[in-house]
Design an enzyme around this catalytic site. Sequence first.
Site, PDB file in Angstrom:
ATOM      1  N   ASP A  68     -45.290 -15.393 -24.710  1.00 28.23           N
ATOM      2  CA  ASP A  68     -46.364 -15.968 -23.796  1.00 28.23           C
ATOM      3  C   ASP A  68     -46.642 -14.913 -22.585  1.00 28.23           C
ATOM      4  O   ASP A  68     -45.755 -14.020 -22.407  1.00 28.23           O
ATOM      5  CB  ASP A  68     -45.512 -17.199 -22.936  1.00 28.23           C
TER       6      ASP A  68
ATOM      7  N   ASP B 130     -37.395  -5.364 -24.603  1.00 29.67           N
ATOM      8  CA  ASP B 130     -38.485  -4.657 -23.516  1.00 29.67           C
ATOM      9  C   ASP B 130     -37.355  -3.474 -22.629  1.00 29.67           C
ATOM     10  O   ASP B 130     -37.115  -2.334 -23.293  1.00 29.67           O
ATOM     11  CB  ASP B 130     -39.175  -5.794 -22.421  1.00 29.67           C
TER      12      ASP B 130
END
Length: 174
Positions: free
Chosen positions: A157, A101
């Site tokens: 998650d 990310d």
Amino acid sequence: MEPGIRWLITPDQIATRVRELGAAITADYAGKPLLVICVLKGSFIFAADLVRAIDLPLGVEFLGTQSYGDGQKSTGVVRITLDLARPISDCDVLIVEDIVDTGLTLTYLVDQLTRRGPKSVKVCALLHKPARSVEPVAIDYLGFTIDDVFVVGYGLDWAQRYRGLPGIGVVEQA
Ligand code: IMP
């Protein structure tokens, strides 16, 4: 499929890509032993599938990191929550990450592991979000490039939920 989730990458698309990544890694290391480092928690499903697609003498180690709280924003702080159980000097190391990310986690890990004196360090990531990159990081084997959306499933998650979904999904109603 859970309500409020839409598939971004289906289980079939992942399976095909994992086979391709495994074949590329197998060809590149040409029979040499490889130490796969599964970065917990998010990579556990990807790493489990990937090692079965690689035809090499493999070792597997686990490394726990935490860079996020239970929300969708990076804290910018990376810490090792579980360290490797063995030295890695004289090993060819492949770090297996779920998603790159900002790149902060991977930059930190590559730096930390390189200091331990392995023969080589390469990176395999399932997903990359280039729009959010803060630290440019070399990804040797990449599954998919995605837009700047928060994804869940296949190990990933959101507040510890959705890890068991078989594909990569986007949470539509947060
Ligand atoms: P980075 O340090 O910002 O590159 O983030 C790396 C870690 O943040 C990943 O290994 C994930 O655990 C988590 N992360 C980043 N983006 C997402 C996402 O879209 N869904 C779930 N977890 C994410």
